[in-house]
Every structure is written in structure tokens, then in C-alpha cells.
Design a protein around this motif. Structure first.
Motif, short mmCIF file in Angstrom:
data_model
loop_
_atom_site.label_atom_id
_atom_site.label_comp_id
_atom_site.label_asym_id
_atom_site.label_seq_id
_atom_site.Cartn_x
_atom_site.Cartn_y
_atom_site.Cartn_z
N TYR A 316 -1.88 -1.85 -0.61
CA TYR A 316 -0.79 -2.00 0.34
C TYR A 316 -0.02 -3.26 -0.03
CZ TYR A 316 -3.35 1.47 3.02
OH TYR A 316 -4.00 2.62 3.39
N ASN A 317 1.29 -3.16 -0.07
CA ASN A 317 2.14 -4.28 -0.48
C ASN A 317 3.05 -4.67 0.67
OD1 ASN A 317 3.50 -6.19 -2.05
ND2 ASN A 317 4.98 -4.69 -2.80
N LEU A 318 2.87 -5.89 1.18
CA LEU A 318 3.68 -6.39 2.29
C LEU A 318 4.75 -7.31 1.73
CD1 LEU A 318 2.62 -7.56 5.78
CD2 LEU A 318 4.00 -9.11 4.39
N TYR A 319 6.01 -7.01 2.06
CA TYR A 319 7.12 -7.87 1.69
C TYR A 319 7.50 -8.70 2.90
CZ TYR A 319 12.06 -9.16 1.27
OH TYR A 319 13.24 -9.84 1.28
N GLY A 320 7.54 -10.00 2.72
CA GLY A 320 7.92 -10.90 3.80
C GLY A 320 8.18 -12.28 3.24
N SER A 321 8.18 -13.26 4.11
CA SER A 321 8.40 -14.64 3.69
C SER A 321 7.88 -15.56 4.78
CB SER A 321 9.89 -14.91 3.44
OG SER A 321 10.61 -14.91 4.67
N THR A 322 7.83 -16.84 4.47
CA THR A 322 7.44 -17.83 5.46
C THR A 322 8.35 -17.75 6.67
OG1 THR A 322 6.60 -19.29 3.72
CG2 THR A 322 7.08 -20.30 5.85
N GLU A 323 9.64 -17.47 6.44
CA GLU A 323 10.61 -17.50 7.53
C GLU A 323 10.61 -16.23 8.38
OE1 GLU A 323 11.83 -20.27 4.29
OE2 GLU A 323 11.25 -18.16 4.36
N VAL A 324 10.48 -15.05 7.76
CA VAL A 324 10.58 -13.80 8.53
C VAL A 324 9.22 -13.17 8.82
CG1 VAL A 324 12.85 -13.34 7.52
CG2 VAL A 324 10.83 -12.21 6.56
N SER A 325 8.15 -13.79 8.36
CA SER A 325 6.79 -13.23 8.46
C SER A 325 6.70 -11.95 7.63
CB SER A 325 6.38 -12.99 9.92
OG SER A 325 6.26 -14.23 10.60
N TRP A 326 7.04 -10.80 8.19
CA TRP A 326 6.98 -9.56 7.41
C TRP A 326 8.30 -8.81 7.58
CZ3 TRP A 326 4.26 -10.22 11.97
CH2 TRP A 326 4.70 -9.45 13.06
N ALA A 327 8.60 -8.01 6.57
CA ALA A 327 9.80 -7.17 6.62
C ALA A 327 9.45 -5.71 6.45
CB ALA A 327 10.80 -7.59 5.55
N SER A 328 8.60 -5.40 5.47
CA SER A 328 8.26 -4.02 5.19
C SER A 328 6.88 -3.96 4.55
CB SER A 328 9.30 -3.38 4.26
OG SER A 328 9.39 -4.11 3.04
N ILE A 329 6.28 -2.77 4.60
CA ILE A 329 4.94 -2.57 4.03
C ILE A 329 4.95 -1.27 3.24
CG2 ILE A 329 2.50 -2.17 4.54
CD1 ILE A 329 2.92 -3.79 7.14
N ALA A 330 4.51 -1.35 2.00
CA ALA A 330 4.37 -0.16 1.15
C ALA A 330 2.94 0.33 1.21
CB ALA A 330 4.77 -0.48 -0.29
N THR A 331 2.75 1.59 1.53
CA THR A 331 1.43 2.22 1.53
C THR A 331 1.12 2.74 0.13
OG1 THR A 331 2.33 4.39 2.04
CG2 THR A 331 1.83 2.94 3.92
N PRO A 332 -0.12 3.18 -0.11
CA PRO A 332 -0.42 3.78 -1.43
C PRO A 332 0.49 4.95 -1.77
CG PRO A 332 -2.46 3.25 -0.29
CD PRO A 332 -1.35 2.99 0.69
N ALA A 333 0.83 5.77 -0.77
CA ALA A 333 1.74 6.89 -1.04
C ALA A 333 3.12 6.40 -1.46
CB ALA A 333 1.85 7.78 0.21
N ASP A 334 3.62 5.34 -0.81
CA ASP A 334 4.90 4.75 -1.22
C ASP A 334 4.84 4.26 -2.66
OD1 ASP A 334 6.22 5.07 1.28
OD2 ASP A 334 5.27 3.25 2.04
N LEU A 335 3.74 3.57 -2.99
CA LEU A 335 3.61 2.98 -4.32
C LEU A 335 3.40 4.03 -5.40
CD1 LEU A 335 1.43 -0.09 -3.28
CD2 LEU A 335 3.82 -0.14 -4.02
N ARG A 336 2.80 5.14 -5.07
CA ARG A 336 2.69 6.24 -6.03
C ARG A 336 4.07 6.85 -6.29
NH1 ARG A 336 -1.74 6.33 -9.28
NH2 ARG A 336 -3.69 6.29 -8.10
N ALA A 337 4.87 6.94 -5.23
CA ALA A 337 6.20 7.54 -5.38
C ALA A 337 7.18 6.59 -6.06
CB ALA A 337 6.74 7.94 -4.01
N ALA A 338 7.05 5.28 -5.77
CA ALA A 338 7.99 4.27 -6.31
C ALA A 338 7.23 2.96 -6.44
CB ALA A 338 9.19 4.11 -5.38
N PRO A 339 6.60 2.71 -7.61
CA PRO A 339 5.70 1.55 -7.76
C PRO A 339 6.33 0.20 -7.47
CG PRO A 339 5.38 3.11 -9.56
CD PRO A 339 6.59 3.57 -8.79
N ASN A 340 7.65 0.08 -7.54
CA ASN A 340 8.30 -1.21 -7.30
C ASN A 340 8.82 -1.38 -5.88
OD1 ASN A 340 7.91 -2.10 -9.96
ND2 ASN A 340 9.76 -1.07 -10.66
#
Length: 512
Positions: A316-340
Motif C-alpha cells: 500500500y502506497n500512501l501519498y502525503g506530506s508533513t503539511e497535508v498528512s495524507w492525500a491518497s492511498i494506492a492499494t495493491p490492485a491500484d499498483l498492479r493496474a498502474a505501478p506509479n
């Protein structure tokens, strides 16, 4: 956030399992009195599961009851010996350990603000942080020597303080302690960002709804606890009454052994750690991992696919930052469909891609990324903040959405260069080069150019036994990208300079 969603998520993750009524009363009383920060989360866990193993490091482990007792003794000692009071700022220069958790809970229990300091800071940077953050004191591991003029408490002295702590009872402070996380400081002195304390179960449910962490997990937190993601992992673990496994330093072989020996079902890490794990030969038993959650930087090249091919669809890949905490989360299915991909916004979060005029950009079109959720930071300690539009905070990144609503991060706003009149994203070329089988690590940045304004420079670390020439690198880019994306400079290095969280220190890359 809707109550039915909260209850359903808590139940699905095992947090509403039946328990003796007295334990439940104590658990929710602790949250009511101490809040949903670390001080309250540890106390609710100790009330519900006092004899569960809370944390273990190289020196041993503590139950939730023992961890709370030591943290409270330390709080009393810090108030008596160091004069720590509500509103004070206390620096923490520590590696991952049981002791660091004790310090964090003790400081917040006093209503003081812990300032999480990167262990890789130079002496001048550390001195600047101590001055800028107006630290009451700095608690540090004995291995770190403090610059002249900075008073501190070493870990040996800390043990003495706990042993000789005065008696008394801790009461919730009138002012709740706020954690200050420093920005990465890859280009200069890091800034302090004031993190919000959760006001309820909403932030936890937003994350565990998408990342299926459950009550009682055994989780290796490999990401540094001073990092936003490592600290968030600790908050989640205490809320889940998990057993936390820590190692002072990340060493791939030792981490792999810890995953197996402690039967870890989850790991919190940064992407470079996965890359290093993948370089180990797949030998011996495989750890029982259900969840590997990463954040902190982009997943390079095809790392997501390669990792899941070895460990299973657990990433699972969480995109965020110190300022916004989290923005989005990629599940294994997301990463299989679009690894980046950076995945999709979890419940309670909005992500917008805005064009130069501030209008929503269409799918596939790049723009500035803005995020809204209940954990946006309160601003920097110097009084500055980030641009806010309609309740959404600027991340400082450029990105786009695909037709399925998945988020893609194209690069930092200040990383994009104009070369010969063309907009160029260094990260696009960096990902392309990271996919070369000969390449172990890649970094691409923009550098000043007298003729074109800027040009790309590529820095590559080659796998042992492999060979690659500068012209082969350029030809690979020519075949797959536009002419203006071809790096003029190609530099081969033994290793990329990185900070303690794995981010490349671009200021330390050699210039041609």
C-alpha cells in the motif's frame, strides 16, 4: 465523518470486539480525559490490554502497562529536573527505540510540544533548529554529540531520571501538547510544522479503511519515528493496541530477520527500504506479512510490481506530506493496474488538480495538487503557511488524475524546469531510467544552462557486475521521450546522497 462508517470500520478492523465492561469503561475514559494523541492512545491501550506486549527493540520489550508506567515516571522527572511545563518545546534526537516512545508520551503528557529532529542533521543545522524552535531542552541518544551552547539530556541520564522520579499523579494538562515535525531539509534548514492532534476516530478510520491494519497486529515500524510517516505509524499502532517492533537502524538483513522472528504481519517503511530488501537473495522463510505500507517518496520504476511478485499483493502506497498528512492511498490492485500511481483519496479527503487559473484540470492534464482533510497542519512555527484555496492546501506538487480517478504525482512545483521553452519534469525521466535493468538508483534534476535556461542532469548508481555508458543512457531516453527530455549530463556514482528517511539530498549531488 458519518458515524455508521466509523463504527463499520472499527468493527471490521477488530477494534469493537467484546471485552470485560470494566476494561471498556477505563479505555474510553482514558480517551475522554487525555484525547486522541499519543498520551491518550497509550492510556486507552493500557486500559484495555495492559499485559499485551506493546513494543520491543534490540534491548527487550515492555507491556502496555509497563510502557505507560515508565512514561509517566519520566514525565514527572522531566517536570522536576528540567522544568518542562505546558507549552514548552522539547527536542528529540533519537533513533527508533522503546526509549523514544517513552519520551514522546512523557512530553505530550505534560502538555509540552515534542520537536522531532532528523538524526541526519549536521551540527549547524541542529544548532539552527534548536534556536528557531526555542527548545527548553533536547533529549538525545548518547551517540549524538550536541553543538556547543546546546543543553541536552542523554539517554543514560534519562534512565537515571526514570529510576529517581518523584512521586505524584499526572493529570491531563490544561493545554494539549502538539507535535512539531520538521520538513525534510533536503535543500536547507528544515522548518517546523505544527501537526494537529486527532479529534476523534475519523483520521484513524480514513487510513485503516483503505490500509487493512487490524487490532493486535505485530508491526515493524522501519520508517524513522521522527519522520511524518513513522510517527503516523506509531499513532496507528497504539490505537490498534499493536505490538511494535523497532530497530535503531534499518539494515535490510536484520529487518528481514526481525520480520520473521517476531512474526510481523505488517511493516511501515519508506520506499528505499523496500528497494534494499529486494536486493537480498530470497532465502529462508517468508515473513507472514499482510500489509506493507510505504510513504515519504515516490516508488521508483517498477519496484511496486517486483516487490509484490516476491511478497504477495500486500503493498500500500500512501501519498502525503508533513503539511497535508495524507492525500491518497494506492492499494495493491491500484499498483498492479498502474505501478506509479499514488492511488485514490480515502474517505473524508479531497484532492484537486488545478490549472494556472485555479480551475479544475481535466483528466490527464497536469496541474497543482491541492488537498483537504481534517488533519491539515496548523502552519509552520515561524508563522508562515501554505496556500489555501476553498479549504484545500497546496502540496507543492504537480500531478494529474487519470480517467479512473487515480492520483499521479508528476514532480515538485519547484523541480519542473523550462528547457529551450519546453516544460520538463525531471521525475518522468528519473522513473524511465530507474526501469533500466542495469540501474540500482537514479536521480534526475534540473541545472542551470547558459543556452537553454535549464537542462537535465542524471545521476545513476549501477548494479554490481553491470555496465552502462552515458550515450546508452541518452539513447534510451531519446527512444522513449521527447528530445528536450534527454539529459545533457550523465554522472555515475557509487551511491546517491540520502537523508535518514531515504530522500535524495539534491544539494549534495555533484555539478558538472
Amino acid at each position: 465523518m458519518a458515524v455508521p462508517f466509523l463504527l463499520a470500520t472499527l468493527a471490521r478492523r477488530g477494534l469493537l470486539r467484546p471485552a470485560p465492561p470494566a476494561g471498556l469503561v477505563r479505555q474510553f475514559a482514558a480517551l475522554r480525559r487525555w484525547g486522541f494523541g499519543l498520551a491518550g492512545e497509550l492510556r486507552q491501550a493500557a486500559a484495555r490490554d495492559p499485559d499485551r506486549l506493546a513494543v520491543v527493540d534490540e534491548h527487550g520489550g515492555l507491556t502496555y502497562r509497563e510502557l505507560l508506567e515508565r512514561a509517566e515516571r519520566l514525565a514527572l522527572a522531566l517536570r522536576a529536573a528540567a522544568g518542562v511545563e505546558p507549552g514548552d518545546r522539547v527536542g528529540l534526537l533519537c533513533r527508533n527505540s522503546v526509549g523514544m516512545i517513552e519520551i514522546l508520551v512523557a512530553v505530550t503528557s505534560l502538555g509540552a510540544d515534542p520537536v522531532l529532529i532528523n538524526t541526519g542533521l549536521s551540527g549547524p543545522q541542529l544548532a539552527a533548529v534548536a534556536r528557531d524552535q526555542r527548545l527548553r531542552t533536547l533529549i538525545h541518544d548518547d551517540e549524538f554529540a550536541l553543538p556547543d551552547g546546546i543543553d541536552g539530556i542523554g539517554e543514560t541520564r534519562l534512565g537515571e531520571l526514570i529510576a529517581g522520579a518523584p512521586g505524584g499523579e499526572l493529570r491531563p494538562p490544561a493545554r494539549e501538547g502538539r507535535t512539531i515535525v520538521l520538513t525534510s531539509g533536503t535543500t536547507g534548514v528544515p522548518k517546523g510544522a505544527l501537526r494537529r492532534t486527532p479529534g476523534g476516530f475519523g483520521p484513524l478510520c480514513s487510513i485503516i479503511d483503505r490500509i487493512p491494519l487490524c487490532a493486535g497486529e505485530r508491526v515493524l515500524i522501519a520508517a524513522p519515528l521522527f519522520h511524518t510517516w513513522g510517527y503516523a505509524g506509531l499513532q496507528i499502532a497504539l490505537a490498534l493496541r499493536a505490538t511494535v517492533v523497532l530497530r535503531r537502524r534499518f539494515e535490510p538483513a536484520a529487518a528481514q530477520a526481525a520480520l520473521v522472528s517476531h512474526e510481523c504481519t505488517a511493516m511501515i517503511a519508506v520506499p528505499v527500504m523496500l528497494q534494499q530488501l529486494m536486493e537480498l537473495l530470497p532465502a529462508g522463510p517468508r515473513p507472514p506479512l499482510r500489509v506493507v505500507a510505504v510513504s515519504g517518496s515516490a516508488l521508483p520504476g517498477g519496484l511496486a510490481t517486483r516487490f509484490m511478485d516476491r511478497y504477495g499483493d500486500v503493498l500500500y502506497n500512501l501519498y502525503g506530506s508533513t503539511e497535508v498528512s495524507w492525500a491518497s492511498i494506492a492499494t495493491p490492485a491500484d499498483l498492479r493496474a498502474a505501478p506509479n500511481t499514488a492511488g485514490r483519496p480515502p474517505r473524508g479527503t479531497r484532492v484537486a488538480v488545478l490549472d494556472a487559473a485555479g480551475r479544475p484540470a481535466p483528466a490527464g492534464a497536469a496541474g497543482r495538487l491541492f488537498v483537504g482533510n481534517e488533519m491539515l497542519f496548523e502552519g509552520y512555527t515561524n508563522g508562515n503557511s501554505r496556500e489555501l484555496r476553498d479549504g484545500l492546501l497546496a502540496t507543492g506538487d504537480l500531478g494529474h488524475l487519470d480517467a479512473a480517478g487515480r492520483v499521479f504525482v508528476d514532480g515538485r512545483e519547484d523541480d519542473m524546469i523550462v528547457s529551450g521553452g519546453e516544460n520538463v519534469f525531471p521525475s518522468e525521466v528519473e522513473n524511465l531510467l530507474a526501469d533500466l535493468p542495469q540501474v540500482r538508483e537514479a536521480a534526475v534534476i534540473g541545472v542551470a544552462d547558459a543556452e537553454y535556461g535549464h537542462r537535465l542532469a542524471a545521476y545513476l548508481v549501477i548494479n554490481p557486475g553491470e555496465a552502462l555508458t552515458s550515450e546508452q543512457v541518452r539513447e534510451h531516453v531519446r527512444r522513449h521521450r521527447a528530445r528536450f527530455c534527454v539529459p545533457r549530463d550523465v554522472v555515475f556514482l557509487a551511491a546517491l546522497p540520502r537523508n535518514a528517511t531515504g530522500k535524495v539530498l539534491t544539494r549534495d549531488l555533484p555539478r558538472a
